[in-house]
Write a protein that holds these residues in place. Structure first.
Motif, mmCIF file in Angstrom:
data_model
loop_
_atom_site.group_PDB
_atom_site.id
_atom_site.type_symbol
_atom_site.label_atom_id
_atom_site.label_comp_id
_atom_site.label_asym_id
_atom_site.label_seq_id
_atom_site.Cartn_x
_atom_site.Cartn_y
_atom_site.Cartn_z
ATOM 1 N N UNK A 1 0.842 -1.192 0.000
ATOM 2 C CA UNK A 1 0.000 0.000 0.000
ATOM 3 C C UNK A 1 0.878 1.242 0.000
ATOM 4 N N UNK A 2 0.337 2.312 -0.537
ATOM 5 C CA UNK A 2 0.960 3.636 -0.467
ATOM 6 C C UNK A 2 -0.027 4.565 0.228
ATOM 7 N N UNK A 3 0.425 5.224 1.281
ATOM 8 C CA UNK A 3 -0.417 6.160 2.031
ATOM 9 C C UNK A 3 0.191 7.555 1.892
ATOM 10 N N UNK A 4 -0.646 8.507 1.463
ATOM 11 C CA UNK A 4 -0.213 9.885 1.265
ATOM 12 C C UNK A 4 -0.984 10.791 2.227
ATOM 13 N N UNK A 5 -0.284 11.718 2.867
ATOM 14 C CA UNK A 5 -0.912 12.654 3.792
ATOM 15 C C UNK A 5 -0.481 14.078 3.468
ATOM 16 N N UNK A 6 -1.449 14.987 3.465
ATOM 17 C CA UNK A 6 -1.211 16.420 3.346
ATOM 18 C C UNK A 6 -1.735 17.071 4.618
ATOM 19 N N UNK A 7 -0.976 18.004 5.189
ATOM 20 C CA UNK A 7 -1.383 18.585 6.459
ATOM 21 C C UNK A 7 -0.808 19.993 6.599
ATOM 22 N N UNK B 1 5.277 3.853 1.850
ATOM 23 C CA UNK B 1 5.093 2.698 0.968
ATOM 24 C C UNK B 1 5.376 1.425 1.757
ATOM 25 N N UNK B 2 4.337 0.584 1.919
ATOM 26 C CA UNK B 2 4.499 -0.718 2.562
ATOM 27 C C UNK B 2 4.913 -1.720 1.501
ATOM 28 N N UNK B 3 6.192 -2.070 1.495
ATOM 29 C CA UNK B 3 6.715 -2.958 0.463
ATOM 30 C C UNK B 3 6.438 -4.415 0.780
ATOM 31 N N UNK B 4 6.753 -4.814 2.016
ATOM 32 C CA UNK B 4 6.692 -6.199 2.456
ATOM 33 C C UNK B 4 5.986 -6.268 3.795
ATOM 34 N N UNK B 5 5.574 -7.450 4.234
ATOM 35 C CA UNK B 5 4.927 -7.533 5.547
ATOM 36 C C UNK B 5 5.787 -6.970 6.670
ATOM 37 N N UNK B 6 7.116 -7.051 6.529
ATOM 38 C CA UNK B 6 8.001 -6.626 7.604
ATOM 39 C C UNK B 6 8.725 -5.317 7.305
ATOM 40 N N UNK B 7 8.476 -4.709 6.155
ATOM 41 C CA UNK B 7 9.256 -3.534 5.771
ATOM 42 C C UNK B 7 8.380 -2.490 5.087
ATOM 43 N N UNK B 8 8.556 -1.236 5.526
ATOM 44 C CA UNK B 8 7.923 -0.091 4.876
ATOM 45 C C UNK B 8 8.916 1.059 4.875
ATOM 46 N N UNK B 9 8.680 2.031 4.029
ATOM 47 C CA UNK B 9 9.541 3.211 3.952
ATOM 48 C C UNK B 9 8.659 4.441 3.787
ATOM 49 N N UNK B 10 9.130 5.579 4.288
ATOM 50 C CA UNK B 10 8.355 6.806 4.144
ATOM 51 C C UNK B 10 9.299 7.990 4.018
ATOM 52 N N UNK B 11 8.764 9.064 3.454
ATOM 53 C CA UNK B 11 9.480 10.332 3.365
ATOM 54 C C UNK B 11 8.509 11.433 3.752
ATOM 55 N N UNK B 12 8.922 12.246 4.722
ATOM 56 C CA UNK B 12 8.092 13.366 5.174
ATOM 57 C C UNK B 12 8.867 14.663 4.994
ATOM 58 N N UNK C 1 13.532 17.487 6.187
ATOM 59 C CA UNK C 1 13.370 16.286 5.363
ATOM 60 C C UNK C 1 13.611 15.069 6.252
ATOM 61 N N UNK C 2 12.625 14.154 6.289
ATOM 62 C CA UNK C 2 12.684 13.024 7.218
ATOM 63 C C UNK C 2 12.422 11.706 6.492
ATOM 64 N N UNK C 3 13.449 11.073 5.907
ATOM 65 C CA UNK C 3 13.275 9.720 5.358
ATOM 66 C C UNK C 3 13.339 8.675 6.470
ATOM 67 N N UNK C 4 12.541 7.599 6.316
ATOM 68 C CA UNK C 4 12.448 6.578 7.364
ATOM 69 C C UNK C 4 12.393 5.182 6.765
ATOM 70 N N UNK C 5 12.929 4.224 7.497
ATOM 71 C CA UNK C 5 12.721 2.803 7.259
ATOM 72 C C UNK C 5 11.942 2.253 8.440
ATOM 73 N N UNK C 6 10.877 1.483 8.167
ATOM 74 C CA UNK C 6 9.980 1.000 9.209
ATOM 75 C C UNK C 6 9.976 -0.527 9.167
ATOM 76 N N UNK C 7 10.363 -1.143 10.272
ATOM 77 C CA UNK C 7 10.387 -2.596 10.389
ATOM 78 C C UNK C 7 9.280 -3.025 11.349
ATOM 79 N N UNK C 8 8.586 -4.121 10.999
ATOM 80 C CA UNK C 8 7.481 -4.596 11.817
ATOM 81 C C UNK C 8 7.353 -6.101 11.645
ATOM 82 N N UNK C 9 6.470 -6.710 12.442
ATOM 83 C CA UNK C 9 6.399 -8.172 12.441
ATOM 84 C C UNK C 9 5.405 -8.717 11.417
#
Length: 524
Positions: free
Chosen positions: A404-410, A437-448, A466-474
Motif C-alpha cells: 500500500x501507499x499512504x499519502x498525507x497532506x497537512x 510505501x508498505x513494500x513487504x509484511x516486515x518492511x515499509x519506507x516513508x518520506x516526510x 526532510x525526514x526519510x524513514x525505514x519501518x520494520x514490523x512483524x
C-alpha cells in the motif's frame, strides 16, 4: 501506524479501578475484605474481626452514605464484569549531529553528538512538528461491565534506565482516574455516556483515529476533575445529533511561598485554581460527514493567586470543525478556532491551546511577556490522508494486509493579536506532506517534508525538515514497529533553540542540522 484510539467516539480507553464498592451497615466498623451489608446479615455469615487492614487497602475513610469498600472482592452481581489492559509505548535513541564551536583541542572531536537533539521541535511551541520521536509510555487499566467502567491511566515521558538526571515532571504517574457510565436505553434511539473523575478531553483531532501528523489538538485540551456528559440521538434519514457538556476543575493550585523549581514543574504562585465549562454540538450524516461546533470557557477567580494581587483571568475558545470519512477516497479534517484570552496569566493547566499550558504558555509562545496575558489567537488546521491501495482495489475490501501507499497532506496557520506590540499582528504557518510505501509484511519506507514559518515578518526564523524513514514490523497489520530515521534541517539564520532549566530561547546556540533516531513502538 494506528495507535490507541484514545478519543474515538469520546470513549476513553483506560485502566480499570478494581475496587468495587459494596455497602456495609452504617453502624458497622470498617473491616478489611468485608462484603456483607445490613440486608445480607440473615443470608451470610458475619465477617471475622481483623487486627489490621489487608495490604494494598487505600488509606481512606468511610465513603459518603456509610459505604465501606470491599477492596479486591469479586462483585456479587458478575454480569459481564471484566478487566482490560491496554497501552502504548515508544522509546527512541536520538542523536543530533553538529560541529563543535570555538577552539578544538587535540583530545576533542570536531563532530559533537547531542541527546536530545538541539532542534526547535518543542511540544508547547508552534514550531512543533512531532517528527523527532520522544519517549512516551502509557498503561491503561480498566475494570467494569456494560454499564460502568473504572479507569486509571499511568503515564511517563521518560524511562529511568536511560535518564541522566531525575526529572519529576516527566514521570506523571497517575494521569487520569475516572468512572464511565453508559446508559444506552435511557431514551429511545439514544445513547448517553457520563464520565466522572479526573480526565482529559481533546477537541480538534486531526487524524482519523489519533491527533494527526502534528500531534496537537487543533481546538483545545481540557484537563481536570469533574464531569463530562455525552448524548447521541438518532434523528432519522441517516442523521445523528451528538451533544456534549462538561465542567472540570483542578485539584489544587501552587501555594503561597512556593519557589518555582524543577521538581514542581516550575510552579507559578500567581496561577490560581482553574475551572472550565465546555459545550459541543455535532451533526453527523451516515458516518461519512460530521460538522461540529465547540464552546470552551476556562477561568480562575482565586484570591490566593499571588496573595490576591493577580487579576482574575479567562481563556475562551469558539471553534467549528468538519470531518469527512470518505471510505476509499480517504479521510479529511478541517478546523477553525478562535481563542481569546483576558489576563490569562492566572489561568493554569486546566486548558491547553496548541499544547501550551494555560495563560502562561500563551504569553510565552504567542502573546508576549508585556501582554498581561491578553490577546487573540485565530487558528486554522487541516489534514487529508489517502490510502492508494484501498482506492485502487475498490470495490474489493482492503484492510491493509498487502502492499500500500499512504499519502498525507497537512497544515496549520495561526494569526496573533496581542497587547504586546512586539507580538501583535504576527502570522504563523506550517505545512507538510508525507508518503509511505508498505513494500513487504516486515518492511515499509516513508518520506516526510515539513515547512515551518513561525513569523511572517521575519523569514530568517523559518526552516524545512526532510525526514526519510525505514519501518520494520512483524507483519502487515502488526501492533509493533521499529523506525530508523534520518533528518536534515534546513534552518534560516534566525532559528533559535532553547537551553537551560527551565529551557528558554538562547540565540547563541547553533541548532543541529542532522538528526539520527532509532525508536521502538508498540500498542495494544
Amino acid at each position: 501506524m494506528q495507535p490507541i484510539r484514545k478519543n474515538e467516539s469520546r470513549v476513553r480507553l483506560g485502566l480499570g479501578v478494581t475496587g468495587l464498592l459494596v455497602a456495609l451497615s452504617v453502624s458497622a466498623p470498617a473491616r478489611a475484605q468485608s462484603t456483607v451489608t445490613q440486608n445480607d446479615e440473615d443470608k451470610a455469615p458475619s465477617p471475622q474481626p481483623s487486627l489490621g487492614l489487608a495490604p494494598g487497602t487505600p488509606q481512606v475513610g468511610t465513603l459518603p452514605g456509610g459505604l465501606t469498600p470491599a477492596y479486591g472482592q469479586a462483585a456479587t452481581d458478575q454480569q459481564d464484569w471484566r478487566f482490560d489492559f491496554h497501552g502504548f509505548l515508544t522509546m527512541p535513541l536520538r542523536a543530533g549531529l553538529n560541529t563543535r564551536s570555538g577552539v578544538v583541542t587535540t583530545d576533542q572531536h570536531t563532530t559533537v553528538l547531542h541527546a536530545p537533539p538541539v532542534v526547535p521541535d518543542y511540544i508547547d511551541s508552534f514550531t512543533y512538528t512531532s517528527t523527532v520521536p520522544n519517549p512516551y509510555a502509557q498503561l491503561n487499566f480498566s475494570y467494569g461491565n456494560s454499564v460502568v467502567t473504572g479507569t486509571v491511566i499511568l503515564l511517563a515521558e521518560t524511562a529511568v534506565t536511560a535518564q541522566s538526571f531525575f526529572n519529576p515532571p516527566s514521570e506523571a504517574g497517575i494521569a487520569d482516574a475516572f468512572l464511565t457510565y453508559r446508559l444506552p436505553n435511557l431514551l429511545k434511539q439514544s445513547h448517553f455516556e457520563i464520565n466522572v473523575g479526573v480526565f482529559s478531553n481533546r477537541y480538534g483531532i486531526m487524524g482519523e483515529y489519533d491527533l494527526g501528523r502534528y500531534g496537537t489538538p487543533a481546538i483545545a485540551q481540557i484537563n481536570g476533575a469533574g464531569e463530562n456528559i455525552i448524548g447521541q440521538f438518532v434523528l432519522g434519514k441517516g442523521f445523528l445529533l451528538d451533544i456534549e457538556q462538561g465542567i472540570q476543575g483542578q485539584l489544587d493550585n501552587p501555594p503561597e511561598g512556593i519557589l518555582p523549581a524543577g521538581w514542581n514543574g516550575f510552579a507559578d504562585p500567581s496561577v490560581g485554581s482553574g475551572f472550565a465549562n465546555h459545550v459541543h454540538v455535532g451533526l453527523g450524516y451516515k458516518g461519512v460527514a460530521t460538522l461540529g461546533l465547540h464552546y470552551i470557557n476556562a477561568w480562575t477567580q482565586d484570591d490566593r493567586a499571588s496573595q490576591g494581587t493577580t487579576p482574575d483571568g479567562s481563556i475562551g475558545v469558539l471553534a467549528a470543525d468538519l470531518r469527512l470519512s470518505m471510505s476509499r477516497f480517504g479521510h479529511f479534517y478541517f478546523a477553525a478556532t478562535r481563542a481569546s484570552a483576558v489576563n490569562s496569566g492566572s489561568v493554569g493547566g486546566i486548558i491547553q491551546v496548541l499544547n501550551t499550558t494555560g495563560g502562561a504558555g500563551l504569553m510565552s509562545d504567542y502573546f508576549g511577556p508585556n501582554s498581561n496575558g491578553t490577546g487573540t489567537l485565530l487558528i486554522v488546521a487541516g489534514e487529508y490522508d489517502l490510502s492508494i491501495g484501498r482506492l485502487l482495489r475498490y470495490p474489493n475490501t482492503f484492510k491493509g494486509d498487502g502492499p500500500d501507499i499512504v499519502v498525507s497532506l497537512f497544515g496549520m496557520a495561526a494569526y496573533v493579536t496581542s497587547n504586546d506590540p512586539v507580538y501583535n499582528n504576527i502570522s504563523k504557518r506550517k505545512y507538510g506532506i508525507e508518503g509511505g510505501y508498505a513494500l513487504l509484511p516486515w518492511l515499509a519506507a516513508s518520506l516526510r517534508l515539513d515547512r515551518v514559518e513561525p513569523d511572517n515578518w521575519d523569514g530568517s526564523q523559518s526552516f524545512t525538515i526532510a525526514s526519510p524513514r525505514l519501518i520494520f514490523r512483524s507483519s502487515w497489520q502488526a501492533h509493533d514497529q521499529v523506525v530508523l530515521q534520518y533528518q536534515h534541517w534546513f534552518d534560516g539564520s534566525g532559528v533559535v533553540v532553547r537551553n537551560g532549566y527551565p529551557a528558554v530561547p538562547d540565540p547563541s546556540i547553533h541548532p543541529d542540522q542532522d538528526v539520527l533516531s532509532l525508536s521502538a513502538s508498540m500498542w495494544w
